[in-house]
Design a protein around this motif. Structure first.
Motif, mmCIF file in Angstrom:
data_model
loop_
_atom_site.group_PDB
_atom_site.id
_atom_site.type_symbol
_atom_site.label_atom_id
_atom_site.label_comp_id
_atom_site.label_asym_id
_atom_site.label_seq_id
_atom_site.Cartn_x
_atom_site.Cartn_y
_atom_site.Cartn_z
ATOM 1 N N ASN A 55 100.342 33.074 28.933
ATOM 2 C CA ASN A 55 100.757 31.634 28.799
ATOM 3 C C ASN A 55 102.104 31.399 29.312
ATOM 4 N N ASP A 56 103.029 32.321 29.067
ATOM 5 C CA ASP A 56 104.276 32.042 29.410
ATOM 6 C C ASP A 56 104.830 33.346 30.153
ATOM 7 N N PRO A 57 105.179 33.247 31.634
ATOM 8 C CA PRO A 57 105.868 34.480 32.049
ATOM 9 C C PRO A 57 107.002 34.903 31.605
ATOM 10 N N LEU A 58 107.830 33.842 31.039
ATOM 11 C CA LEU A 58 109.231 34.229 30.217
ATOM 12 C C LEU A 58 108.853 35.008 29.068
ATOM 13 N N HIS A 59 107.915 34.918 28.328
ATOM 14 C CA HIS A 59 107.581 35.333 26.989
ATOM 15 C C HIS A 59 106.206 35.765 26.993
ATOM 16 N N PRO A 60 105.960 36.950 27.689
ATOM 17 C CA PRO A 60 104.440 37.232 27.708
ATOM 18 C C PRO A 60 103.790 37.766 26.260
ATOM 19 N N GLU A 61 102.719 37.299 26.210
ATOM 20 C CA GLU A 61 102.248 37.540 24.685
ATOM 21 C C GLU A 61 101.362 38.661 24.415
ATOM 22 N N VAL B 182 103.061 43.359 29.011
ATOM 23 C CA VAL B 182 102.899 43.169 30.625
ATOM 24 C C VAL B 182 104.042 42.671 30.932
ATOM 25 N N THR B 183 104.420 43.001 32.278
ATOM 26 C CA THR B 183 105.680 42.608 32.837
ATOM 27 C C THR B 183 105.384 42.973 34.260
ATOM 28 N N GLY B 184 106.318 42.179 35.341
ATOM 29 C CA GLY B 184 106.157 42.406 36.770
ATOM 30 C C GLY B 184 106.759 41.690 37.434
ATOM 31 N N VAL B 185 106.499 41.236 38.849
ATOM 32 C CA VAL B 185 107.168 40.330 39.642
ATOM 33 C C VAL B 185 106.119 39.456 40.429
ATOM 34 N N ASP C 60 106.480 43.279 26.526
ATOM 35 C CA ASP C 60 106.708 41.822 26.599
ATOM 36 C C ASP C 60 107.766 41.098 25.949
ATOM 37 N N GLU C 61 108.982 41.842 25.989
ATOM 38 C CA GLU C 61 110.354 41.233 25.999
ATOM 39 C C GLU C 61 110.992 41.131 27.278
ATOM 40 N N ILE C 62 110.344 41.835 28.256
ATOM 41 C CA ILE C 62 110.837 41.563 29.776
ATOM 42 C C ILE C 62 110.453 40.456 30.624
ATOM 43 N N PRO C 63 110.867 39.541 31.020
ATOM 44 C CA PRO C 63 110.318 38.306 31.505
ATOM 45 C C PRO C 63 109.693 38.654 32.781
#
Length: 331
Positions: A129-135, A138-141, A289-292
């Protein structure tokens, strides 16, 4: 040496031995990589290179296991489930389709974390829902391919100021592709151009569109990155486009080297390198989930001078000033 000193030395020696033994037996992190097909290899190669720069040595300080769906999207979910059974410390998705499958396979599980090498339409496809704060973990480019469709329309006009009609393939089942076409259509209208979107579902559909297209009917073909279109580029789209003198504009060097006039986007190899830094953070303990999600560090505008000349397109000084490199077999 008194008894107290001797005992202290023995104790310290034991502590040192314990630490060394623990480090020596420290489990090597296991990273599972899932790819849709060979089209994902550039970002995987970049990821491996990036990981090596952070000191990860395959077989010594890290263990990789990689699986490919061999361009069959219906296999991705079962492959993701099988990968989970191998107890990876981190899952790596080669692209958006793989990430979608991993999220489905995890089904509410909090581990293992997922790192995505490149993806588009994060929110629209329902990944986060929010790429800066994944719920979830998950993270990535974010490759920004959707947003860059507008810039590609602008570059096409710069390459051919007389352009009027631009054809694009639209794959209703691929959300990023649909969005990319919509963004291109919007920018084209602002510039007084017309995008002709052709809905396609199979390679046969693409072949039909290309074989019935007449020379001069379209001024340019702009592709959006979807598995269907990517698979058809080499054997269907580019050969037929060459036959009828239709310039093709693609997203990246890999596709451009197959016979496109130009490409603009983030180099997939570089996206893999960038994602390696995120994976390193995860392996060192930072929750995913703490890595935007990040966006590409750079983009490249590449042209094929030989094809430009072949199609009678002349680079203006303005275009020459923004070109980052060239495409072609000798480059």
């Amino acid at each position: 040496m008194n008894t107290r000193t001797l005992l202290l030395r023995i104790l310290l020696a034991g502590v040192v031995f314990f630490i060394v033994a623990c480090n020596g037996n420290k489990p090597v992190p296991r990273v599972g990589i899932l790819i849709y097909g060979d089209s994902r290899l550039p970002q995987v190669e970049g990821f491996m290179q990036g990981m090596s720069e952070y000191g990860y040595i395959p077989g010594k300080t890290i263990q990789y296991f990689q699986t490919s769906a061999e361009n069959q999207p219906n296999k991705l979910f079962s492959l993701a489930v099988q990968m989970l059974k191998q107890n990876p410390d981190v899952l790596v998705a080669g692209g958006g389709l793989e990430a979608d499958a991993m999220k489905q396979a995890l089904s509410g599980m909090t581990t293992p974390p997922v790192v995505i090498l490149q993806i588009g339409s994060l929110i629209e496809r329902g990944l986060v829902n929010d790429p800066l704060h994944p719920e979830w973990a998950v993270t990535g480019v974010d490759n920004l391919n959707v947003e860059l469709s507008a810039k590609r329309i602008e570059l096409i006009r710069q390459l051919n100021p007389e352009v009027k009609n631009i054809m694009m393939f639209r794959t209703p089942e691929a959300q990023p592709g649909m969005q990319g076409v919509a963004v291109a259509e919007s920018r084209a209208r602002q510039l007084g151009l017309k995008v002709h979107a052709k809905d396609v579902y199979t390679p046969a559909d693409i072949n039909h569109v290309m074989t019935t297209l007449k020379p001069g009917e379209m001024d340019f073909l702009l592709t959006v990155t979807t598995p269907l279109v990517n698979e058809a580029l080499k054997d269907i789209i580019l050969p037929r486009a060459a036959q009828i003198g239709l310039p093709v504009f693609v997203q990246s060097r890999g596709w451009g080297e197959l016979g496109a006039v130009a490409s603009f986007g983030a180099p997939y190899f570089n996206l893999g390198v960038q994602a390696a830094r995120l994976a390193d953070k995860v392996l060192k303990g930072t929750p995913a989930d703490e890595i935007p999600f990040e966006t590409p560090a750079n983009f490249s505008f590449l042209i094929n001078p030989d094809l430009l000349n072949q199609y009678g397109l002349v680079m203006s000084p303005e275009v020459q000033a923004i070109v980052d490199g060239t495409l072609g077999k000798d480059q």
